[in-house]
Design an enzyme around this catalytic site. Structure first.
Site, PDB file in Angstrom:
ATOM      1  N   GLY A  11       0.822  -1.207   0.000  1.00 16.50           N
ATOM      2  CA  GLY A  11       0.000   0.000   0.000  1.00 16.50           C
ATOM      3  C   GLY A  11       0.853   1.252   0.000  1.00 16.50           C
ATOM      4  O   GLY A  11       1.873   1.321   0.684  1.00 16.50           O
ATOM      5  N   ARG A  72       0.866  -5.296  -5.805  1.00 11.57           N
ATOM      6  CA  ARG A  72       1.019  -6.543  -5.049  1.00 11.57           C
ATOM      7  C   ARG A  72       1.215  -7.686  -6.051  1.00 11.57           C
ATOM      8  O   ARG A  72       0.645  -7.670  -7.136  1.00 11.57           O
ATOM      9  CB  ARG A  72      -0.205  -6.785  -4.166  1.00 11.57           C
ATOM     10  CG  ARG A  72      -0.490  -5.612  -3.211  1.00 11.57           C
ATOM     11  CD  ARG A  72      -1.619  -5.934  -2.248  1.00 11.57           C
ATOM     12  NE  ARG A  72      -2.064  -4.760  -1.524  1.00 11.57           N
ATOM     13  CZ  ARG A  72      -1.491  -4.274  -0.421  1.00 11.57           C
ATOM     14  NH1 ARG A  72      -0.421  -4.890   0.054  1.00 11.57           N
ATOM     15  NH2 ARG A  72      -1.976  -3.204   0.184  1.00 11.57           N
ATOM     16  N   ASP A 103       5.268  -5.035   6.092  1.00  5.02           N
ATOM     17  CA  ASP A 103       5.820  -6.343   6.437  1.00  5.02           C
ATOM     18  C   ASP A 103       5.813  -7.313   5.267  1.00  5.02           C
ATOM     19  O   ASP A 103       6.738  -8.112   5.099  1.00  5.02           O
ATOM     20  CB  ASP A 103       5.096  -6.943   7.640  1.00  5.02           C
ATOM     21  CG  ASP A 103       3.601  -7.109   7.420  1.00  5.02           C
ATOM     22  OD1 ASP A 103       3.091  -6.612   6.404  1.00  5.02           O
ATOM     23  OD2 ASP A 103       2.948  -7.748   8.274  1.00  5.02           O
ATOM     24  N   THR A 125       4.331   2.602   5.692  1.00  7.47           N
ATOM     25  CA  THR A 125       2.942   2.166   5.801  1.00  7.47           C
ATOM     26  C   THR A 125       2.214   3.081   6.767  1.00  7.47           C
ATOM     27  O   THR A 125       2.754   3.422   7.825  1.00  7.47           O
ATOM     28  CB  THR A 125       2.821   0.710   6.294  1.00  7.47           C
ATOM     29  OG1 THR A 125       1.458   0.441   6.653  1.00  7.47           O
ATOM     30  CG2 THR A 125       3.697   0.425   7.488  1.00  7.47           C
ATOM     31  N   ASP A 127      -0.129   2.258   8.593  1.00  8.73           N
ATOM     32  CA  ASP A 127      -0.638   1.470   9.711  1.00  8.73           C
ATOM     33  C   ASP A 127       0.234   1.556  10.962  1.00  8.73           C
ATOM     34  O   ASP A 127      -0.228   1.257  12.063  1.00  8.73           O
ATOM     35  CB  ASP A 127      -0.778  -0.003   9.313  1.00  8.73           C
ATOM     36  CG  ASP A 127      -1.697  -0.198   8.123  1.00  8.73           C
ATOM     37  OD1 ASP A 127      -2.598   0.644   7.926  1.00  8.73           O
ATOM     38  OD2 ASP A 127      -1.514  -1.181   7.381  1.00  8.73           O
ATOM     39  N   ASP A 129       2.507  -0.429  11.919  1.00  7.99           N
ATOM     40  CA  ASP A 129       2.436  -1.757  12.534  1.00  7.99           C
ATOM     41  C   ASP A 129       3.719  -2.568  12.397  1.00  7.99           C
ATOM     42  O   ASP A 129       3.702  -3.796  12.518  1.00  7.99           O
ATOM     43  CB  ASP A 129       1.269  -2.544  11.933  1.00  7.99           C
ATOM     44  CG  ASP A 129       1.402  -2.756  10.420  1.00  7.99           C
ATOM     45  OD1 ASP A 129       2.292  -2.138   9.802  1.00  7.99           O
ATOM     46  OD2 ASP A 129       0.613  -3.539   9.863  1.00  7.99           O
ATOM     47  N   ARG A 171      -5.441  -1.710   9.291  1.00 10.02           N
ATOM     48  CA  ARG A 171      -5.389  -3.169   9.161  1.00 10.02           C
ATOM     49  C   ARG A 171      -5.620  -3.809  10.523  1.00 10.02           C
ATOM     50  O   ARG A 171      -6.655  -3.587  11.128  1.00 10.02           O
ATOM     51  CB  ARG A 171      -4.077  -3.608   8.518  1.00 10.02           C
ATOM     52  CG  ARG A 171      -4.159  -4.954   7.841  1.00 10.02           C
ATOM     53  CD  ARG A 171      -2.963  -5.271   6.977  1.00 10.02           C
ATOM     54  NE  ARG A 171      -1.683  -5.078   7.634  1.00 10.02           N
ATOM     55  CZ  ARG A 171      -0.529  -5.518   7.152  1.00 10.02           C
ATOM     56  NH1 ARG A 171      -0.493  -6.164   6.004  1.00 10.02           N
ATOM     57  NH2 ARG A 171       0.590  -5.309   7.800  1.00 10.02           N
TER      58      ARG A 171
END
Length: 319
Positions: A11, A72, A103, A125, A127, A129, A171
């Site tokens: 993303g 992707r 990741d 990202t 996120d 995360d 996410r």
């Protein structure tokens, strides 16, 4: 090392362009040829690779998205796909690869490193995360986009005396929801890291209504579930006029914040330094405002943790 490649994968995130710019300019400063890989790992397998010069990254530091594009690729996860990528790296003479992404992108970097191609991961990202770094590229910009949206939603929530459920991205991580909820004074913050205590959310809304509170904001991380479904449950349980806003992909776009531009520049340059120092299979990050690097395999085995002190504070302040 005379030739280094750079790609963005997964993303998109605001600040990726700033990271690409840093990689390109740092390489050229050290008289290293630098190649942009377009469309992520898919483009790598297809040989969609071009040499970059200073002008290639002119006037991009303020732009969201990624000039290298992103995609992707299921094929790259296979041995055959990875072999195609290696053949293209050999064809262009690329000796090291910098991968900007999350990741999933890092897992690709890990595979290539294991096959003899030094890779460095740069966390990009919204996120936030990725373990091993306090912040990822794009998180701060996405956070401020959410805050701006909630500020506007609160205006109309006040005018119409409504309860609003705002679904944000992230996410399976609750960082965006937690930080946005604390920054915007949300009454409740629902994140994947904490069990969904629906009854306590309802009771908090009822208590607020009894003391004359006219509107409420509930922030829900997408990892919890559907904001639309949750809004229906709230309305049925409280009989309060409830609306739902799903912010969606506006959270990924926009000009990167000053923080993200600086972070991306520092991390991109650090990735080049690691390759020049003969290191591979590493991830760069920032902890306590100091640049760090970690073994990418070890990072992928760890789990991202939310700041529980912030979560407790949000509950204390939303009484």
């Amino acid at each position: 090392m005379k030739k280094i490649g750079v790609l963005t994968s997964g993303g998109d995130a605001p600040g990726m362009n700033a990271a690409v710019r840093a990689v390109v300019r740092k390489c050229i400063y050290h008289d290293i040829e630098v190649y942009g890989v377009y469309n992520g790992y898919q483009g790598l397998m297809e040989g969609n690779i071009k040499q970059m010069i200073l002008g290639s990254v002119g006037d991009i530091i303020q732009r969201g998205g990624t000039i290298l594009y992103s995609a992707r690729s299921e094929e790259f996860k296979t041995e055959q796909g990875q072999q195609k990528a290696i053949e293209q790296l050999n064809r262009f003479g690329i000796e090291g690869l910098i991968v900007i992404g999350g990741d999933g992108s890092f897992r690709g970097a890990e595979k290539l490193t294991q096959k003899g191609y030094p890779c460095i991961g740069v966390p990009g990202t919204i996120d936030n995360d990725i373990p091993g770094t306090d912040f990822t590229i794009g998180f701060d910009t996405a956070l401020n986009t959410i805050i701006d949206a909630i500020d506007k939603i609160r205006d109309t929530a006040t005018s119409h005396e409504r309860t609003y459920v705002v679904e944000v991205m992230g996410r399976n991580a609750g960082d965006l929801a937690l930080w946005a909820g604390l920054a915007d004074g949300a009454e409740s913050i629902l994140i994947p890291e904490k069990p969904d205590d629906f009854d306590s959310v309802v009771q908090k809304l009822i208590r607020g209504q009894k003391r004359g509170k006219k509107h409420s904001i509930i922030i829900l991380a997408e990892g919890i579930g559907s904001g639309i479904d949750y809004g229906k449950r709230i309305e049925e349980a409280t009989n309060m006029d409830t609306r739902v806003t799903v912010l969606g992909h506006i959270q990924r776009g926009g000009s990167p914040s000053g923080f993200d531009r600086v972070l991306a520049s520092r991390l991109g340059a650090k990735a080049v330094d690691l390759l020049l120092d003969g290191k591979a299979g590493r991830m760069v990050g920032i902890q306590k405002n100091e640049l760090v690097d970690h073994d990418i395999i070890e990072i992928l085995q760890q789990k991202h943790h939310i700041n529980m002190d912030m979560y407790r504070l949000s509950n204390e302040l939303s009484i």
